[in-house]
Write a protein that holds these residues in place. Structure first.
Motif, short mmCIF file in Angstrom:
data_model
loop_
_atom_site.label_atom_id
_atom_site.label_comp_id
_atom_site.label_asym_id
_atom_site.label_seq_id
_atom_site.Cartn_x
_atom_site.Cartn_y
_atom_site.Cartn_z
N TRP A 28 0.92 -0.99 -0.18
CA TRP A 28 0.24 -0.11 -0.18
C TRP A 28 0.66 0.95 -0.06
CZ3 TRP A 28 -4.89 -0.07 3.86
CH2 TRP A 28 -5.59 -1.62 3.26
N LEU A 29 1.96 1.09 1.26
CA LEU A 29 3.50 2.65 0.58
C LEU A 29 3.60 2.40 -0.24
CD1 LEU A 29 4.46 2.16 4.43
CD2 LEU A 29 2.26 4.31 3.47
N TRP A 30 4.06 1.40 -1.11
CA TRP A 30 4.79 1.35 -2.21
C TRP A 30 3.83 2.07 -3.02
CZ3 TRP A 30 7.71 1.98 1.07
CH2 TRP A 30 9.21 1.45 1.04
N PHE A 31 2.77 1.86 -3.58
CA PHE A 31 1.59 2.28 -4.13
C PHE A 31 1.37 3.21 -4.06
CE2 PHE A 31 0.93 -1.43 -5.90
CZ PHE A 31 0.17 -1.98 -6.72
N LEU A 32 1.26 3.98 -2.80
CA LEU A 32 0.58 5.49 -2.80
C LEU A 32 2.14 6.74 -3.11
CD1 LEU A 32 -0.67 7.73 -0.71
CD2 LEU A 32 -0.02 6.97 1.02
N GLY A 33 3.07 5.82 -2.63
CA GLY A 33 4.62 6.81 -3.19
C GLY A 33 4.30 7.01 -4.37
N MET A 34 4.07 6.18 -5.06
CA MET A 34 4.62 5.90 -6.69
C MET A 34 3.49 6.96 -7.06
SD MET A 34 6.75 4.34 -8.00
CE MET A 34 6.18 4.02 -9.46
N PHE A 35 1.54 7.01 -6.39
CA PHE A 35 0.58 7.94 -6.65
C PHE A 35 1.00 9.53 -6.79
CE2 PHE A 35 -3.23 9.93 -5.47
CZ PHE A 35 -3.82 10.42 -6.58
N SER A 36 1.53 9.21 -5.61
CA SER A 36 1.45 11.33 -4.83
C SER A 36 2.79 11.68 -5.95
CB SER A 36 1.93 11.23 -3.55
OG SER A 36 2.87 9.90 -2.73
N SER A 37 3.98 10.41 -6.17
CA SER A 37 4.95 10.62 -6.41
C SER A 37 4.56 12.27 -7.95
CB SER A 37 6.21 10.31 -6.74
OG SER A 37 7.03 10.09 -5.47
N PHE A 38 3.90 11.29 -8.70
CA PHE A 38 3.22 11.69 -10.24
C PHE A 38 2.68 12.37 -9.54
CE2 PHE A 38 -0.33 11.46 -12.89
CZ PHE A 38 -0.19 11.38 -13.97
N VAL A 39 1.35 12.77 -8.66
CA VAL A 39 0.39 13.67 -8.67
C VAL A 39 1.41 15.24 -8.98
CG1 VAL A 39 -1.21 15.41 -7.65
CG2 VAL A 39 -1.49 12.86 -8.15
N LEU A 40 2.42 14.98 -7.90
CA LEU A 40 3.35 15.95 -8.06
C LEU A 40 4.04 16.26 -9.03
CD1 LEU A 40 4.54 18.47 -6.14
CD2 LEU A 40 6.52 16.97 -5.87
N LEU A 41 4.47 15.45 -9.59
CA LEU A 41 4.65 15.43 -11.24
C LEU A 41 4.25 16.65 -11.85
CD1 LEU A 41 7.20 12.18 -11.05
CD2 LEU A 41 8.39 15.09 -11.19
N ALA A 42 2.46 16.06 -11.97
CA ALA A 42 2.07 16.40 -13.14
C ALA A 42 1.52 17.85 -13.01
CB ALA A 42 0.39 15.68 -12.62
N SER A 43 1.02 18.42 -11.80
CA SER A 43 1.52 19.51 -11.68
C SER A 43 2.35 20.63 -11.67
CB SER A 43 1.01 19.75 -9.79
OG SER A 43 2.14 19.42 -9.02
N LEU A 44 3.56 19.81 -10.90
CA LEU A 44 4.63 20.94 -11.74
C LEU A 44 4.90 20.60 -13.69
CD1 LEU A 44 7.66 18.91 -9.49
CD2 LEU A 44 6.67 21.28 -8.97
N VAL A 45 4.51 19.96 -13.95
CA VAL A 45 4.32 19.94 -16.06
C VAL A 45 3.56 21.19 -16.05
CG1 VAL A 45 3.77 18.68 -17.65
CG2 VAL A 45 5.29 17.76 -15.86
N GLN A 46 2.64 21.05 -15.54
CA GLN A 46 0.87 21.96 -15.80
C GLN A 46 1.79 23.49 -15.18
OE1 GLN A 46 -1.11 21.12 -17.75
NE2 GLN A 46 -1.19 19.18 -17.05
N ASP A 47 2.44 23.53 -14.66
CA ASP A 47 2.82 25.09 -14.48
C ASP A 47 4.27 25.28 -15.37
OD1 ASP A 47 1.93 25.14 -11.60
OD2 ASP A 47 3.31 24.09 -10.85
N LYS A 48 4.41 24.64 -15.64
CA LYS A 48 5.35 25.41 -16.68
C LYS A 48 4.98 24.67 -18.03
CE LYS A 48 10.68 24.26 -18.56
NZ LYS A 48 11.97 23.26 -18.47
N PHE A 49 4.31 24.53 -18.43
CA PHE A 49 3.67 24.49 -19.74
C PHE A 49 2.39 24.20 -19.42
CE2 PHE A 49 6.96 21.33 -19.53
CZ PHE A 49 8.08 21.93 -21.29
N GLY A 50 1.63 25.06 -18.26
CA GLY A 50 -0.13 25.62 -19.25
C GLY A 50 -0.81 24.55 -19.02
#
Length: 500
Positions: free
Chosen positions: A81-103
């Protein structure tokens, strides 16, 4: 209006990532290596009878936290569960950073698609080094990717630095790999002065984290075990050993069996004294026998078993060339040459390729300017990645055809336990016993570093041992089992019983 569209896009990707995680959880996903399996057994208490606060490869603080969760609710699968949660939360942060840069630009969607493809692949083939790398990748992207938007004036510690801490606790060495890789690339190509200031906190996390680990292990009396286990890992993962097994089969049969995972330190304590001698011989052979053929064999094995990941790496490399120019090619070539230079010293496994791929993505995103590019090119890459993801999900659904039902193995384990066999070792591919991992996993053991742990815990080996060995391993290592009694063959597994 632009902010609303960005928030909707982020919500879309978060929902897609969440649905993918739920779907993959109910598919026959697997741990990429059995280190994850044994660490899960240790922290859950399935291996020793009570949750263990030291799981060998995890940072002691992480082991302690997970074992505490199992102490509170032992029936829940906290470790995966923790490994799945770690991958999911990391992806969400990465997606938000991409949106911040490229809109809402199409180029940003392509970036997120690449991240999503990587995310689903390593959810299905879960591996703790990749969980660590994905979290560290997200934390570093949040630091380095903010330059140009006032990021260097922000607070010393940031909320996103929590991802660096979590990634370090999951696998400490990965943070150092990222920092050294980007440090060298910055010296060679980028020469950005801000990099050193923004790298202070990640470096501080490593220093403090390693200090805590050193004190914890010393105070627990595990220093000698930790030293021997590191030596065991250096021998087992030595590139000369793993890439030239057949060449050493006749000259060093014991080392050959060792290379195939037949490592029983508890039953053969002399192996500990043999490790240093083997390490010296393998290091000497590195300069005599390790050449282009071994490197080609290593890369060929990777290509044979990792079609999707290598396709993703090729696509992203081409994408980087289109939008970041020749500088991206230089970074790619430097990483390839770096892997070639390190190949005599480290076994290049799939997790290494995955981590290097993340270093490439980090470098391209944070250090290289991106041209707007042509929309047809962006659409082409978006279409190719979408097709790859759809095809990969199809292969996920078909993977159940390779799954071995565990009823037969479960019944055999029950019969052996009823006959009084205290230690039962299953020596087979993970798909043979994966259905039993989360249901009474303590009913059997695996070979390897757990037997070293038992030896250092002072546990005496049992006289009543049974081995369930898959046919391929048995045929290649018959000499290893010559002292045991053959007691049957069923469903691809030989049953061998130890003689008192």
């Amino acid at each position: 209006m632009e902010v609303i569209r960005k928030n909707r896009l982020l919500a879309f990707w978060a929902i897609a990532a969440g649905l993918a995680a739920v779907l993959i959880w109910h598919l026959p996903w697997r741990f990429q290596v059995n280190d994850d399996e044994v660490m899960m057994w240790l922290v859950s208490g399935a291996y020793t009878g009570r949750p263990a606060p030291y799981a060998v490869f995890l940072h002691p603080l992480m082991s302690w936290c997970i074992s505490g969760l199992y102490g509170l609710a032992p029936q829940l699968p906290w470790y995966p569960w923790l490994w799945f949660l770690g991958m999911f939360s990391s992806f969400v942060l990465l997606a938000s950073l991409v949106q911040d840069k490229f809109g809402t630009a199409l180029q940003g969607h392509v970036w997120t698609l690449f991240l999503f493809a990587f995310y689903i692949h390593f959810l299905f083939f879960l591996q703790f080094s990749i969980v660590s790398g994905f979290a560290i990748f997200a934390g570093l992207l949040a630091r380095y990717g903010t330059v140009g938007k006032g990021g260097q004036q922000k607070t010393f510690f940031r909320p996103t630095d929590l991802f660096l801490v979590i990634g370090f606790l999951v696998r400490p060495e990965v943070l150092l790999l990222f920092l050294m890789g980007v440090f060298v690339l910055n010296l060679l190509f980028f020469r950005e002065k801000w990099f050193f200031g923004l790298s202070f906190v990640p470096f501080l996390v490593a220093v403090v984290g390693y200090s805590i680990s050193f004190v914890w292990i010393s105070q627990s009396g595990l220093s000698e075990f930790e030293r021997v286990n590191r030596l065991r890992s250096q021998v087992f993962d030595h590139p000369v050993l793993q890439l030239q097994k057949e060449e050493i089969k006749q000259s060093h049969p014991d080392l050959y069996h060792f290379s195939n995972g037949l490592i029983d330190f508890q039953n053969d304590p002399q192996l500990v004294g043999q490790l240093r001698h083997w390490k010296q011989e393998l290091d000497a052979a590195r300069w005599e026998d390790f050449g282009a053929g071994a490197v080609a064999k290593s890369f060929g094995t990777y290509v044979e078993h990792e079609h999707f990941l290598i396709g993703l790496m090729v696509l992203f490399s081409l994408f980087s060339l289109f939008f970041a120019g020749v500088k991206a090619l230089r970074v790619l070539l430097a990483l390839v040459l770096g892997m070639l230079a390190l190949s005599p010293f480290f076994l290049l496994k799939v997790q290494i390729y995955g981590l290097v791929f993340l270093v490439l993505m980090l470098s391209v995103f944070c250090f290289l300017p991106h041209s707007p590019g042509q929309r047809p090119v962006s659409w082409l890459f978006a279409s190719l990645v979408v097709l790859a993801v759809v095809f990969h999900f199809r292969s996920f659904f078909l993977s159940s055809a390779n799954w071995v039902p565990a009823e037969g193995l479960d019944q055999r384990l029950g019969r052996l336990q009823a006959d009084g066999y205290e230690d039962i070792f299953v020596i087979a591919p993970a798909n043979v016993y994966s259905e039993l991992l989360f249901h009474n996993p303590g009913r059997f053991k695996v070979m390897g570093w757990p037997t070293l742990l038992e030896q250092y815990q002072g546990k005496l080996p049992s006289d009543s041992r049974a081995y369930l060995v898959d046919s391929a391993t048995y045929r290649g290592n018959e000499a290893y089992f010559e002292g045991d009694e053959m007691a049957g063959f069923e469903s691809g597994l030989y049953l061998l019983l130890s003689r008192p």
